[in-house]
Design an enzyme around this catalytic site. Structure first.
Site, PDB file in Angstrom:
ATOM      1  N   ALA A 107       1.037  -1.365   0.007  1.00 14.77           N
ATOM      2  CA  ALA A 107       0.031  -0.063  -0.022  1.00 14.77           C
ATOM      3  C   ALA A 107       0.957   1.157   0.048  1.00 14.77           C
ATOM      4  CB  ALA A 107      -0.970   0.096   1.094  1.00 14.77           C
ATOM      5  N   GLU A 155      -0.414  -9.380  -0.507  1.00 11.43           N
ATOM      6  CA  GLU A 155      -1.906  -9.765  -0.377  1.00 11.43           C
ATOM      7  C   GLU A 155      -2.497  -9.561  -1.764  1.00 11.43           C
ATOM      8  OE1 GLU A 155      -2.385  -6.332   2.568  1.00 11.43           O
ATOM      9  OE2 GLU A 155      -2.516  -7.546   3.953  1.00 11.43           O
ATOM     10  N   GLU A 189       4.651  -4.946   7.379  1.00  8.29           N
ATOM     11  CA  GLU A 189       3.995  -3.729   8.018  1.00  8.29           C
ATOM     12  C   GLU A 189       4.187  -3.421   9.481  1.00  8.29           C
ATOM     13  OE1 GLU A 189       2.492  -6.234   6.072  1.00  8.29           O
ATOM     14  OE2 GLU A 189       1.153  -5.424   5.094  1.00  8.29           O
TER      15      GLU A 189
HETATM   16  C1  LIG Z   1      -1.463  -2.758   3.635  1.00  9.69           C
HETATM   17  C2  LIG Z   1      -0.405  -2.225   4.041  1.00  9.69           C
HETATM   18  C3  LIG Z   1       1.073  -2.056   3.537  1.00  9.69           C
HETATM   19  O1  LIG Z   1       0.932  -2.638   2.362  1.00  9.69           O
HETATM   20  S1  LIG Z   1       2.034  -1.287   4.114  1.00  9.69           S
HETATM   21  C4  LIG Z   1       3.427  -1.172   2.889  1.00  9.69           C
HETATM   22  C5  LIG Z   1       4.257  -2.504   3.111  1.00  9.69           C
HETATM   23  N1  LIG Z   1       5.188  -2.457   2.269  1.00  9.69           N
HETATM   24  C6  LIG Z   1       6.603  -2.076   2.812  1.00  9.69           C
HETATM   25  O2  LIG Z   1       6.812  -1.424   3.833  1.00  9.69           O
HETATM   26  C7  LIG Z   1       7.694  -2.039   1.477  1.00  9.69           C
HETATM   27  C8  LIG Z   1       8.247  -0.370   1.575  1.00  9.69           C
HETATM   28  N2  LIG Z   1       9.408  -0.311   0.569  1.00  9.69           N
HETATM   29  C9  LIG Z   1      10.586  -1.018   1.023  1.00  9.69           C
HETATM   30  O3  LIG Z   1      10.829  -1.513   1.782  1.00  9.69           O
HETATM   31  C10 LIG Z   1      11.556  -0.637  -0.128  1.00  9.69           C
HETATM   32  O4  LIG Z   1      11.190   0.404  -1.109  1.00  9.69           O
HETATM   33  C11 LIG Z   1      11.911  -1.909  -1.022  1.00  9.69           C
HETATM   34  C12 LIG Z   1      12.812  -2.955  -0.184  1.00  9.69           C
HETATM   35  C13 LIG Z   1      10.867  -2.541  -1.606  1.00  9.69           C
HETATM   36  C14 LIG Z   1      12.685  -1.521  -2.199  1.00  9.69           C
HETATM   37  O5  LIG Z   1      14.082  -0.761  -1.477  1.00  9.69           O
HETATM   38  P1  LIG Z   1      15.044  -0.053  -2.724  1.00  9.69           P
HETATM   39  O6  LIG Z   1      15.948   0.566  -1.717  1.00  9.69           O
HETATM   40  O7  LIG Z   1      15.351  -1.042  -3.750  1.00  9.69           O
HETATM   41  O8  LIG Z   1      13.845   1.232  -3.343  1.00  9.69           O
HETATM   42  P2  LIG Z   1      13.373   2.715  -2.551  1.00  9.69           P
HETATM   43  O9  LIG Z   1      13.120   2.183  -1.052  1.00  9.69           O
HETATM   44  O10 LIG Z   1      14.494   3.605  -2.883  1.00  9.69           O
HETATM   45  O11 LIG Z   1      12.042   2.678  -3.329  1.00  9.69           O
HETATM   46  C15 LIG Z   1      12.116   3.265  -4.807  1.00  9.69           C
HETATM   47  C16 LIG Z   1      10.885   4.322  -4.770  1.00  9.69           C
HETATM   48  O12 LIG Z   1       9.822   3.611  -4.444  1.00  9.69           O
HETATM   49  C17 LIG Z   1       9.085   4.096  -3.332  1.00  9.69           C
HETATM   50  N3  LIG Z   1       8.244   3.213  -2.497  1.00  9.69           N
HETATM   51  C18 LIG Z   1       8.505   1.872  -2.299  1.00  9.69           C
HETATM   52  N4  LIG Z   1       7.593   1.038  -1.767  1.00  9.69           N
HETATM   53  C19 LIG Z   1       6.634   2.083  -1.310  1.00  9.69           C
HETATM   54  C20 LIG Z   1       5.478   2.048  -0.748  1.00  9.69           C
HETATM   55  N5  LIG Z   1       4.990   1.039  -0.287  1.00  9.69           N
HETATM   56  N6  LIG Z   1       4.752   3.065  -0.821  1.00  9.69           N
HETATM   57  C21 LIG Z   1       5.095   4.331  -1.412  1.00  9.69           C
HETATM   58  N7  LIG Z   1       6.386   4.444  -2.033  1.00  9.69           N
HETATM   59  C22 LIG Z   1       7.067   3.383  -1.906  1.00  9.69           C
HETATM   60  C23 LIG Z   1      10.077   4.625  -2.554  1.00  9.69           C
HETATM   61  O13 LIG Z   1       9.709   5.667  -1.631  1.00  9.69           O
HETATM   62  C24 LIG Z   1      10.893   5.322  -3.492  1.00  9.69           C
HETATM   63  O14 LIG Z   1      10.410   6.577  -4.104  1.00  9.69           O
HETATM   64  P3  LIG Z   1      11.294   7.946  -3.777  1.00  9.69           P
HETATM   65  O15 LIG Z   1      10.349   8.842  -4.610  1.00  9.69           O
HETATM   66  O16 LIG Z   1      12.709   7.617  -4.153  1.00  9.69           O
HETATM   67  O17 LIG Z   1      11.218   8.064  -2.213  1.00  9.69           O
END
Ligand SMILES: C=CC(=O)SCCNC(=O)CCNC(=O)[C@H](O)C(C)(C)COP(=O)(O)OP(=O)(O)OC[C@H]1O[C@@H](n2cnc3c(N)ncnc32)[C@H](O)[C@@H]1OP(=O)(O)O
Length: 296
Positions: free
Chosen positions: A104, A150, A170
């Site tokens: 999400a 999910e 999460e």
């Molecule tokens: C139902 C509830 C949920 O789903 S809660 C969300 C659960 N998911 C997470 O916690 C995963 C979050 N993401 C990460 O941990 C990492 O992005 C990664 C491990 C998936 C990849 O890491 P990496 O270092 O390769 O990339 P970046 O972290 O730099 O990500 C690139 C770019 O994508 C944005 N982003 C990634 N995941 C999300 C997200 N879930 N929501 C919003 N944005 C996300 C991240 O912020 C980066 O964008 P930037 O503009 O550079 O900030």
């Protein structure tokens, strides 16, 4: 245009006459792809030799396909469109090589208050896939985390590319899965593994996911989408009445006691005898010819 169609037909003919080219057939088979419409976050097409596979690709690459409100709303619309399309017998949902979906959208959720999510029943609008009566195959490459995992689990079949990673992180955000990540995961991989994943945010590889029972097949990443489309074409070639009944029987049986599930399945089996397709399938077998299903 006529020349393009002729070339496309010859090219198709070549691919189908060449047994070593089967893995290319699914994507190159039809020049009649549907336009991607007015979608911002997804690509929507029809694929397969008979144009009978609904194909949805999550397309928000900079945010690793984070599932924002707009994306989920478009996904809902595309699924409903394919649900109503009589030609489509199966849907394939995929993301990019790097991410199926990273969950999400955290930035969108960041400022929400308890009252917003409680009163708005946040995430309740995510269940379009679970409500779809047609089979849906998730083709997962890269990250399938949180809501991404999910959404994959809402699909009927999960195929994974060999570099895919599944997880429910999460807990690292001070919250818990909210779209089936505890219950569906528990049913798929068992309580102990699910508990470990949600409590530690540890990810599992495609190989581990296959061993644990979360995915049905792992294939080299580059072949994943074609493989899913081939399976979807096969499913689409059968009677939609029968595939719908199969899906309903498996899903209902999954929730019911063994006794209830067996009874429900038997009654659907009986009901299939009311369809033209059941008669056609058995007649075709007896006459040693391929069946011609009419979805009636
Ligand atoms: C139902 C509830 C949920 O789903 S809660 C969300 C659960 N998911 C997470 O916690 C995963 C979050 N993401 C990460 O941990 C990492 O992005 C990664 C491990 C998936 C990849 O890491 P990496 O270092 O390769 O990339 P970046 O972290 O730099 O990500 C690139 C770019 O994508 C944005 N982003 C990634 N995941 C999300 C997200 N879930 N929501 C919003 N944005 C996300 C991240 O912020 C980066 O964008 P930037 O503009 O550079 O900030």
């Amino acid at each position: 245009m006529a020349c393009f169609r002729t070339s496309a037909r010859i090219c198709r003919q070549f691919l189908f006459n060449n047994s070593s080219s089967t893995k290319f057939s699914a994507v190159f088979s039809s020049p009649r792809w549907m336009s991607s419409g007015n979608y911002e976050y997804i690509i929507v097409e029809k694929k397969g030799e008979k144009n009978n596979v609904g194909f949805i690709q999550l397309n928000r690459p900079k945010a690793l396909n984070a599932l924002c409100k707009g994306l989920m709303s478009e996904l809902d619309q595309a699924v409903q469109k394919f649900e109503k399309d009589d030609d489509v017998g199966c849907i394939v949902l995929t993301g990019s090589d790097r991410a199926f979906a990273a969950g999400a959208d955290i930035k969108e959720m960041q400022t929400k208050e308890f009252s917003d999510v409680w009163r708005g029943n946040f995430l309740s609008e995510w269940d379009a896939l679970s409500r779809c009566s047609k089979p849906v195959i998730a083709a997962v490459n890269g990250f399938a985390l949180g809501g991404g995992c999910e959404v994959a689990m809402m699909c009927d079949i999960i195929y994974a590319g060999d570099k895919a990673q599944f997880g429910q992180p999460e807990i690292t955000l001070g919250t818990i899965p909210g779209a089936g990540g505890t219950q569906r995961l528990c049913k798929a991989v068992g309580k102990s593994k699910a508990m470990e994943m949600v409590l530690t945010a540890n990810r599992i590889s495609a190989e581990e996911a296959e061993k644990a029972g979360l995915v049905s097949k792992v294939v080299p990443a580059a072949e994943l989408v074609n493989e899913a489309i081939k399976t979807a074409e096969k499913i689409s070639s059968f009677s939609k009445i029968a595939t719908g009944m199969c899906k309903e029987a498996v899903n209902a049986g999954y929730e019911m006691s063994l006794k209830e599930g067996l009874h429900f399945e038997k009654r659907l089996f009986h009901a299939s005898f009311a369809s033209n397709d059941r008669r056609e399938g058995m007649t075709a077998f007896s006459e040693k010819r391929p069946p011609k299903f009419t979805d009636s």
